[in-house]
Design a protein around this motif. Sequence first.
Motif, PDB file in Angstrom:
ATOM      1  N   SER A  81       1.006  -1.064  -0.023  1.00  0.00           N
ATOM      2  CA  SER A  81      -0.136  -0.049   0.000  1.00  0.00           C
ATOM      3  C   SER A  81       1.028   1.486  -0.041  1.00  0.00           C
ATOM      4  CB  SER A  81      -0.780   0.079   1.159  1.00  0.00           C
ATOM      5  OG  SER A  81      -1.535  -1.168   1.360  1.00  0.00           O
ATOM      6  N   HIS A  82       0.395   2.183  -0.515  1.00  0.00           N
ATOM      7  CA  HIS A  82       1.231   3.490  -0.869  1.00  0.00           C
ATOM      8  C   HIS A  82       0.435   4.937  -0.952  1.00  0.00           C
ATOM      9  CE1 HIS A  82       5.213   4.941  -1.144  1.00  0.00           C
ATOM     10  NE2 HIS A  82       4.840   6.128  -2.046  1.00  0.00           N
ATOM     11  N   ALA A  83       0.855   5.725  -0.255  1.00  0.00           N
ATOM     12  CA  ALA A  83       0.261   7.275  -0.112  1.00  0.00           C
ATOM     13  C   ALA A  83       0.908   8.204  -0.453  1.00  0.00           C
ATOM     14  CB  ALA A  83      -0.546   7.312   1.068  1.00  0.00           C
ATOM     15  N   TYR A  84       0.791   9.172  -1.257  1.00  0.00           N
ATOM     16  CA  TYR A  84       1.451  10.534  -1.151  1.00  0.00           C
ATOM     17  C   TYR A  84       0.724  11.396  -0.186  1.00  0.00           C
ATOM     18  CZ  TYR A  84       4.066   8.394  -5.139  1.00  0.00           C
ATOM     19  OH  TYR A  84       4.462   7.642  -6.037  1.00  0.00           O
ATOM     20  N   GLU A  89      -2.146  12.614   1.625  1.00  0.00           N
ATOM     21  CA  GLU A  89      -3.537  12.017   1.964  1.00  0.00           C
ATOM     22  C   GLU A  89      -3.735  11.158   0.792  1.00  0.00           C
ATOM     23  OE1 GLU A  89      -6.029  13.209   4.599  1.00  0.00           O
ATOM     24  OE2 GLU A  89      -3.968  12.975   5.415  1.00  0.00           O
ATOM     25  N   ASN A  90      -3.064  11.179  -0.262  1.00  0.00           N
ATOM     26  CA  ASN A  90      -3.626  10.530  -1.670  1.00  0.00           C
ATOM     27  C   ASN A  90      -3.215   9.109  -1.360  1.00  0.00           C
ATOM     28  OD1 ASN A  90      -4.203   9.855  -4.247  1.00  0.00           O
ATOM     29  ND2 ASN A  90      -2.657  11.204  -5.059  1.00  0.00           N
ATOM     30  N   LYS A  91      -4.231   8.222  -1.397  1.00  0.00           N
ATOM     31  CA  LYS A  91      -3.823   6.784  -1.363  1.00  0.00           C
ATOM     32  C   LYS A  91      -3.774   6.354  -2.539  1.00  0.00           C
ATOM     33  CE  LYS A  91      -5.560   5.560   3.179  1.00  0.00           C
ATOM     34  NZ  LYS A  91      -6.925   5.860   3.694  1.00  0.00           N
ATOM     35  N   VAL A  92      -2.519   5.735  -3.198  1.00  0.00           N
ATOM     36  CA  VAL A  92      -2.287   5.258  -4.468  1.00  0.00           C
ATOM     37  C   VAL A  92      -2.612   3.860  -4.654  1.00  0.00           C
ATOM     38  CG1 VAL A  92      -0.912   5.626  -6.365  1.00  0.00           C
ATOM     39  CG2 VAL A  92      -1.261   7.382  -4.936  1.00  0.00           C
ATOM     40  N   ASP A 125      -3.432   0.038  -2.757  1.00  0.00           N
ATOM     41  CA  ASP A 125      -4.165  -0.654  -1.878  1.00  0.00           C
ATOM     42  C   ASP A 125      -3.886  -2.070  -1.703  1.00  0.00           C
ATOM     43  OD1 ASP A 125      -5.840  -1.095   0.471  1.00  0.00           O
ATOM     44  OD2 ASP A 125      -7.618  -0.871  -0.853  1.00  0.00           O
ATOM     45  N   THR A 153       4.093   4.172  -9.635  1.00  0.00           N
ATOM     46  CA  THR A 153       4.683   4.278  -8.268  1.00  0.00           C
ATOM     47  C   THR A 153       4.981   2.710  -8.028  1.00  0.00           C
ATOM     48  OG1 THR A 153       3.106   5.935  -7.886  1.00  0.00           O
ATOM     49  CG2 THR A 153       3.702   4.415  -6.106  1.00  0.00           C
ATOM     50  N   GLN A 190       6.147   1.827   2.127  1.00  0.00           N
ATOM     51  CA  GLN A 190       5.474   2.253   3.400  1.00  0.00           C
ATOM     52  C   GLN A 190       4.709   0.977   3.814  1.00  0.00           C
ATOM     53  OE1 GLN A 190       2.681   4.974   1.742  1.00  0.00           O
ATOM     54  NE2 GLN A 190       4.206   6.804   1.577  1.00  0.00           N
ATOM     55  N   GLY A 230      -6.469   1.010  -6.772  1.00  0.00           N
ATOM     56  CA  GLY A 230      -5.098   1.151  -6.432  1.00  0.00           C
ATOM     57  C   GLY A 230      -4.950  -0.794  -6.103  1.00  0.00           C
TER      58      GLY A 230
END
Length: 373
Positions: free
Chosen positions: A10-13, A15-18, A20, A44, A56, A213
């Motif tokens: 899972s990865h977020a920039y 608040e932007n969850k890219v 999942d 990503t 992350q 995602g």
Amino acid sequence: MKGLHIVGVSHAYGENKVLDNASLMIPAGELVCLLGSSGSGKTTLLRLAAGLERLQLGKIVIDDKIVADPEVHVPPDHRGIGLMFQDYALFPHLSIIDNVTFGLRGMAKPKAERRAMEMLGRVSMTKYAQSHPHMLSGGQQQRVAMARALAPEPKLLLLDEPFSGLDTNMRLHIREETLTVLKASGVATVMVTHDPEEAMFMADRIKILGESGRILQSGRPHDIYYHPQHGFVAKLFGLMNRFESVIVGGCVEIPLGKIRVKGLGEGRPVEVLVRPEGVILDSEGKDGPVIDVISTHLLGHDNIVRVRLSDESGAKEDEKELYVRAHHAFEPELSNRITAGVDPEYAFIFPLDDLGGMAGAGYTAWPQPHAAE
Ligand SMILES: Nc1ncnc2c1ncn2[C@@H]1O[C@H](COP(=O)(O)OP(=O)(O)OP(=O)(O)O)[C@@H](O)[C@H]1O
Ligand SMILES: [Mg+2]
């Protein structure tokens, strides 16, 4: 396992969850195409695998060695990865051979040069060894970039839209060559593309990354094309004829006929997607609704025919125009009454009250219909 294993990433920039909980496994020697809409997180995912981005959540394993988890971060140049991104930037001030030896810095110079020449040979570029990048065409630069990425014998090759800067003819040519070189090298490859046809052509397996995602579907090109599990996946692969209907008596009825459906409850609203090859035209006009031919477009061995259902067909206005794939011998001007039917093998049915294709989670596929009644 030899190859790349991405587990629950899972990865977020901010608040932007890219991404999942995305997982994928690519065994050595296999080419996997990652397909998905713009912004879905494909680059990503590659950057995480390459180590250009810190992980992350989840785990990335290359040839049984953990290269990234929330505590571990093996730097990119220790991961044994070859990278080729969209702009395949060669160093403009270096000759072609120096571009290729650049990644072989640990090797003695004569050995590195031998290896670079061998790689240039594989992509038919030896005679340009002393040239500089600006003297080469886009396709030639592409081939050098491939040689450079493969020269250090990476365990894993990550390609991000590698052919997007090329014109159609060059693309066809280069992707065939690339396939040959990759298959000969036995490396595990992940290739991102926007182009479903390119994915069908290149991939051993295709993975579809949804907007949520998550990986929506993964399979061989044949499975993805003939057994899409989401409307989103079905629509990615070319033109579709779309109808809305409801399940009545275990069937859906569309203007082209009735299709039996298993696993969906009575009264459930559905969308029915029919590929152009699933609309069957009958120039003897015996059964089914009558159509008018609007235009035909020859695509080589077959035609794409645009047709319009008659007012009597019962089709809603936005369902009347259809695309049909017909044999090249189909000659509509010789027929005065043409009717249309449906081949259920090319019809896919998805509940309208669960747009799983876009939402991703909690979606189950069910057996495709078997026969039209
Ligand atoms: N370095 C970054 N900082 C902040 N946000 C980013 C960064 N890189 C990407 N994003 C955002 O993450 C999302 C996914 O981006 P990514 O580049 O992975 O998508 P993509 O699937 O490769 O898209 P495309 O097909 O357009 O190349 C986008 O919303 C993007 O704006
Ligand atoms: Mg991208």
